[in-house]
Design an enzyme around this catalytic site. Sequence first.
Site, mmCIF file in Angstrom:
data_model
loop_
_atom_site.group_PDB
_atom_site.id
_atom_site.type_symbol
_atom_site.label_atom_id
_atom_site.label_comp_id
_atom_site.label_asym_id
_atom_site.label_seq_id
_atom_site.Cartn_x
_atom_site.Cartn_y
_atom_site.Cartn_z
ATOM 1 N N TYR A 3 10.825 -42.802 26.885
ATOM 2 C CA TYR A 3 10.870 -43.742 28.012
ATOM 3 C C TYR A 3 11.943 -44.813 27.813
ATOM 4 C CZ TYR A 3 9.698 -47.482 31.149
ATOM 5 O OH TYR A 3 9.795 -48.462 32.099
ATOM 6 N N ARG A 4 12.790 -45.031 28.790
ATOM 7 C CA ARG A 4 13.838 -46.041 28.713
ATOM 8 C C ARG A 4 13.714 -47.004 29.880
ATOM 9 N NH1 ARG A 4 17.604 -43.629 25.025
ATOM 10 N NH2 ARG A 4 16.084 -43.187 23.407
ATOM 11 N N ASN A 15 21.672 -34.327 20.443
ATOM 12 C CA ASN A 15 21.305 -34.544 19.041
ATOM 13 C C ASN A 15 20.388 -33.429 18.547
ATOM 14 O OD1 ASN A 15 22.625 -36.945 19.475
ATOM 15 N ND2 ASN A 15 20.785 -38.233 19.444
ATOM 16 N N ASP A 42 24.634 -40.474 15.712
ATOM 17 C CA ASP A 42 23.346 -39.941 16.141
ATOM 18 C C ASP A 42 23.014 -38.606 15.476
ATOM 19 O OD1 ASP A 42 23.834 -41.930 18.238
ATOM 20 O OD2 ASP A 42 22.327 -40.864 19.433
ATOM 21 N N ASP A 67 15.146 -37.862 17.291
ATOM 22 C CA ASP A 67 15.672 -36.561 17.710
ATOM 23 C C ASP A 67 15.757 -35.598 16.522
ATOM 24 O OD1 ASP A 67 16.006 -37.741 20.249
ATOM 25 O OD2 ASP A 67 17.965 -38.497 19.667
#
Lengths: 327, 327, 327, 327, 327, 327
Positions: free
Chosen positions: A167-168, A37, A304, A268
């Site tokens: 963070y995911r 992106n 996106d 992004d």
Amino acid sequence: MKVVTFGEIMMRLMPPGYDRFCQTTSFNATYAGAEANVAVSLALLGAEAEFVSKVPCHEIGQNAVNELRRWGVGVKYVLRGGDRLGVYYAENGASQRPGKIIYDRANSAFALSTPDEYDWNALLSGADAFFFTGIDPALGENVSRACVDALGTAKKLGVKVFCDLNYRSKLWSKERAREVMTPMMKYVDVLLSNPPQISDVLGERAESDEKLFGLLCDKYGFEAVAFTGRDSKSASVNGYYGRLYTGGKTYSSRYYEINIVDRIGGGDAFSAALIYEMLSGVPAGECVEFATAAAVLCHSVTGDFNLVSKDEIGLLATGDGSGRVIR
Amino acid sequence: MKVVTFGEIMMRLMPPGYDRFCQTTSFNATYAGAEANVAVSLALLGAEAEFVSKVPCHEIGQNAVNELRRWGVGVKYVLRGGDRLGVYYAENGASQRPGKIIYDRANSAFALSTPDEYDWNALLSGADAFFFTGIDPALGENVSRACVDALGTAKKLGVKVFCDLNYRSKLWSKERAREVMTPMMKYVDVLLSNPPQISDVLGERAESDEKLFGLLCDKYGFEAVAFTGRDSKSASVNGYYGRLYTGGKTYSSRYYEINIVDRIGGGDAFSAALIYEMLSGVPAGECVEFATAAAVLCHSVTGDFNLVSKDEIGLLATGDGSGRVIR
Amino acid sequence: MKVVTFGEIMMRLMPPGYDRFCQTTSFNATYAGAEANVAVSLALLGAEAEFVSKVPCHEIGQNAVNELRRWGVGVKYVLRGGDRLGVYYAENGASQRPGKIIYDRANSAFALSTPDEYDWNALLSGADAFFFTGIDPALGENVSRACVDALGTAKKLGVKVFCDLNYRSKLWSKERAREVMTPMMKYVDVLLSNPPQISDVLGERAESDEKLFGLLCDKYGFEAVAFTGRDSKSASVNGYYGRLYTGGKTYSSRYYEINIVDRIGGGDAFSAALIYEMLSGVPAGECVEFATAAAVLCHSVTGDFNLVSKDEIGLLATGDGSGRVIR
Amino acid sequence: MKVVTFGEIMMRLMPPGYDRFCQTTSFNATYAGAEANVAVSLALLGAEAEFVSKVPCHEIGQNAVNELRRWGVGVKYVLRGGDRLGVYYAENGASQRPGKIIYDRANSAFALSTPDEYDWNALLSGADAFFFTGIDPALGENVSRACVDALGTAKKLGVKVFCDLNYRSKLWSKERAREVMTPMMKYVDVLLSNPPQISDVLGERAESDEKLFGLLCDKYGFEAVAFTGRDSKSASVNGYYGRLYTGGKTYSSRYYEINIVDRIGGGDAFSAALIYEMLSGVPAGECVEFATAAAVLCHSVTGDFNLVSKDEIGLLATGDGSGRVIR
Amino acid sequence: MKVVTFGEIMMRLMPPGYDRFCQTTSFNATYAGAEANVAVSLALLGAEAEFVSKVPCHEIGQNAVNELRRWGVGVKYVLRGGDRLGVYYAENGASQRPGKIIYDRANSAFALSTPDEYDWNALLSGADAFFFTGIDPALGENVSRACVDALGTAKKLGVKVFCDLNYRSKLWSKERAREVMTPMMKYVDVLLSNPPQISDVLGERAESDEKLFGLLCDKYGFEAVAFTGRDSKSASVNGYYGRLYTGGKTYSSRYYEINIVDRIGGGDAFSAALIYEMLSGVPAGECVEFATAAAVLCHSVTGDFNLVSKDEIGLLATGDGSGRVIR
Amino acid sequence: MKVVTFGEIMMRLMPPGYDRFCQTTSFNATYAGAEANVAVSLALLGAEAEFVSKVPCHEIGQNAVNELRRWGVGVKYVLRGGDRLGVYYAENGASQRPGKIIYDRANSAFALSTPDEYDWNALLSGADAFFFTGIDPALGENVSRACVDALGTAKKLGVKVFCDLNYRSKLWSKERAREVMTPMMKYVDVLLSNPPQISDVLGERAESDEKLFGLLCDKYGFEAVAFTGRDSKSASVNGYYGRLYTGGKTYSSRYYEINIVDRIGGGDAFSAALIYEMLSGVPAGECVEFATAAAVLCHSVTGDFNLVSKDEIGLLATGDGSGRVIR
């Protein structure tokens, strides 16, 4: 201006309109991933954007490459091999019903690529900046080590490093993220992350955002820290703004109220526009206005990718949010 | 928990997006009807839902059955025969332009089904609750008598009866509705209807809602009365809330502001969730919050059916209406 | 009531939903043009509407004619010949992202039609009103002269003239517009234009709108001046109202807040409804309420044409903007 | 008649019409898999079909279950868990351009399910037949062992076993297939496979098909062997026929020339119809005509599932291939 | 291998499926033009393909560029400016109903571009071949002179010239075509054209094709002449073959019967594949088989562009036309 | 030339492409009916076509009127009232799978219209011909009596009567049809019907078609009898031809092999073209070629209406069935 981004590109499958996963009979396919992106936004802004990644040698993999190429992103560093392109399913939210994402990205060609496949001296040669996010190392040991290699080379070659912590929780624990990300911070020049995420991943807290950012800049030598804030009134309407801390001061953008078309990718879009403006030497206040305007527009574009032009961002950043038809 | 619902299932034909009837070249087809909507919601909540109805022996009729089956509704009591499936055309409203419905349901297989086709002793055996609406008797003498049979049997078998008055002026006059519905009230345990409709159909009025409900409970022995209220600011934005009167007290849900995707079916979603919660023995305050949250979410889903999960309703009912993406 | 309108009809190509030009793989095709829009509205209101224009002798040209015919507009005065139908590409805006229009109308069959092709004595015979806009003369010398011919004939035959200034900077300069439009004003009975446009094209300004309109009526003998105002909060939400100045007084409509489906054509919907009401002898206050309600509804309909009925407009004009579903 | 089938169900993603993978912007989603296809056909024919499998606990997994339920397949034996639903991408061929399939099924919930999750005594109780294909063991050690368990239990309970060899070179080598499949053959009652595949997987060859089948029946105790043959003139037109060998004799169906709508699933349609007819005690000649007619019709239906009725198959099997409209 | 092609790229607007112009409400948009089609095919085959053209500076113009970029065509020589992108409307034929094309390409950015805008020394530097068609000079004096400049430079730089006569009666008369094209022939190395067109444009006839081609090679010094032949049985089914004359001999491809998906672009697919093979030094017989296979496949792909791979063409060229699904 | 047709117009709902009823989630809506189809064809050929019918006063009814108007059919004799527009569901067949039609036309506004609503003296005034089909009287007593009235008036006014027997077994029995239709025959000038239908409805048989037609002309005074024949090889491919018997001779058209896009409406296209040609005084041989060519083309057009031009029919009728693209 040449910027190299490193990360995964996935196929994003989304039911049309506001259809739920459970009722759809088709999926619109776009291609996405935080670093991809950012690369697309940079290319649309006029930068030379090179994307470093790996996709499988079949039509679905090639589609991801073709799509990047369509928007002007350099794809000569996209490796081929492996078995699958990661996929994520996205359901659009509406009103009180939240959007939903189901990831199916494990074992992708990129996640299984190995550090030795990336020749960072060549990949980063001539680059002004390198961008990666916390999703990269979260994909596993291989990509994590590739990041470390990239960071070392970037430092050596004088390439400025931008990092979005991103963070995911589906990919790794906070503990594991902290363990892996913290040592990378010393290579980072500009950090993109908000205070709660900084607390989760880097374990830093302070009584005010400004103090926190000051502390981080001192500790890791960051030139700047930036983030976007969102007041989620519902899945349809959000308040939105951006912040940039640099040189000991915080710069805030205007506050926007957004009627959302597609929520994903806003952060992004912010990162890319900020990178572009900072590398262009624009003053901090203008940087954050421009980057936030980019992110705001991204909410009005399906997919996106932030498919807007520099002029369109500039128009909004300098004050015209009226949405009047341009004839 | 087993709930039997009795009513018509129709095909709903809707132009895509905000297209008007006069400009559309296609219709999206879903299947709908107040009692079928309730059955689907109950099945999605985890109850055993059996739908009693009749559809013609051709593909369009079978489609209605297949669709119920898809969502887990029991269809073994759906009779076959007759000539046609009722149809309704729905046009989505927007802003100041109201939505529109054109009914083409006369002479449907269900409307022409006869009381002797329904063996209520078998159909209601083992059921915890029976649900019907005022649309049933409005379809004519046959269905009306079948309802009376069902109510008698329900009483005999100790099956709790939920009734939504659901007055439809296109189907019958207020006078005729009152004549038919009033004698049925003594079999009803929980009434779903708002004060204006109660006035129209049952001819009861009082100086406050609470007094009205008290009066009804005294007169007909209702265990509870419940309804949803709507502030129609426009076809795009509505205020919304639920009320439940039981044990002499009124319980109100939170107040929601909704950006509408599809208006139709909200009341049925409320009824189903309320039935589910009441049969589960949940306290009244929680019942109405849960049922209202269900109805609110229904406004974000295309089609009559409330295609949401118990967890999704629970999340909203307990306070998270932020619409933030769930990853 | 017979109204003749004179102008170009184009094909309008629009990406589906909120898709941008750069990402679409298809275009929805409708037919549009200020004067054609007015003709369609008038026909839907019940007037006899004749459209005078020229389209090429191929299927795309015939489509425009068929579409007018579909809505009941008289097409016997649509000439055939020339090479192309003008096209305009329209991109829907959303939130802070403005809508966009790209015109590709040069060298159309209509723009190249010559004054001698139009026999105004025949075309205007029996007409109650003639409508044209500033776009006509902006298309070039030929159409400009045809307008002058039409105006002279209208005057001679006692046909009332309605003119929307409709200034388009892509077609001509303000100077050129003023030079051409000013001499036409003496033939005009009702002017449709807002103060900024009046200033641009006619070069008239005053300290208040009312004074400006008084001045214009004095100078050119207008019976009335009317316009709509728009508060562009974003591409998704607009404030909206109408004004009519006549007999020395200003009449204002209610103020609406609109959730926009399709912005284009609102002004033409206003013009048509105003023409219809004024020719019907309706009092000025009702005229402007009705015309504004028509324009408001037009924002909820995809395409330029205001595909609503007289009853629907009447319902909104007399106060019901609740958008409640009509069953 | 109750038939249990055991296998994977995947999501099938296909570009609309004849679009290629490289040009599509959307995928139509259906659900498919050899054993699921057979279950759906059986349910549509009127058998009680139970599908044994495992899908992940998310919406995409649930969609597969809902879709089976829609067509009347029993889903109570579908386990939940694991991470992903297998996917396959299918591109329709046309004329000289072959269709294409890209599998993305590794690590699916089903492929990773373990033998101990399947209680075959319960699963096969009351069943008349069990169906599996060579794809099952090809998915790995776990599923392979589950098959062996199932076969043993089937034998013990007197459940007739139908097996389609279904060799897939992308999943395993011929050598590995032979090693695994050969020992399973002694449990099989009816084998579905053509001579080249029999040669590849079982390593058996003979000078004529009839001799080969005789040899197989002798060696493994098969009651029957059946297969369909295809003359691929192009991706648009195929010749097609079925064969059934039983009791020492070969029965052939009529020969069809098919204009193909969707090639995939024809063999499974044949298997299901053959199982249904054989279990119904229909004579061999009729069995193969009926099963072939089912397979032929499957080529005219989009998606793997053979969405046709018993009557439709019967009509074609008994000779009416005129395609005249049924009013 | 680097090939430069010079020509117009248009937007192609086509109703979905077999819809006629008169009934469609949308158009699928692809991008096309003989020389652009050749460039895309060459890029997909692996050649370095540079496209020289001019498009307007708006989104529709940029779409054409993005689309070329997507398939790997070099776009750095695509100029910007002018007002419009040429458009052509295409209606798919079926059975006895022929396909139809309506051109709306006059006054395009490319048609109005001037010779001085093209610096052929730079544009052709390093190129192995230059491709243009008779459509270029047919667009008018400007493009015609640009072609002459290009041809002179090509000769000077030793770049091989391929020319498709591509006579279009809508653009110019045979007389004018002959006048303009004949003097260009001396620069051409390989001519792509069939005998009737050669007669129309170059005025040459002979008693056999072979004699005609011999005569042309003698007269103009062509290295080769090639063309495809089509037996139009209907709009749905065509016979098809290719011929290549070189070194005094005629090489013929196999004869194909094609079920047509999209007729347009087949000849360009042939040209591109022939250029690729001839530049690769492949023997003449293989050249024509490969080029014809490419053209045959093009009939199975929607849009002008021949979106097939070298491997897919090779498979068909070497004999597999069975259309069997590739798994 | 003015032709009046009298009959029902329905909405036709069809799944997209080759989707079956059981799998579709949307229906394409067109408008259709034998007599309306004939009216549209006549209007497209250039005749003045007036359609006499009745539709309900709601949007779906108005859509039918608008659609007729779009193609130039006169609609001033279309009455308003009643409750519903008849609907028919159509499923496209393919290969060995036949197409399917489900009628839902009972109790339509037209079927319930009464003879006194039609003032035939006014309706037929100035007409050259009147067209009706056997579907009219099959709809019930009311329409049947209206037909008798129309026929009497036609005779009186010297209006030529064309009748298509159009027997529909779903609407009435052969016995009832014979009873009603036979007495009408004496008013008919040209009968459109094939021998099997003539046997079913009129009870006439003969040893050859020619003898049969001779017998009919003698008995009822027909000027001509005509029909189309179809060899249904499959739902995808049909042989097709037309026959016209007049003046004691039979004229046959060429024989066509058709790749079918949409089968429905071919016979009506034939009738309309035959009416047009006969009224134009064209020789019988040309009449049948033209009418058959019209019917053949109708198979290539989606929807009942034969949306082709007189020129397109003429081109095919005079021999060009190559389907080559017209540029």
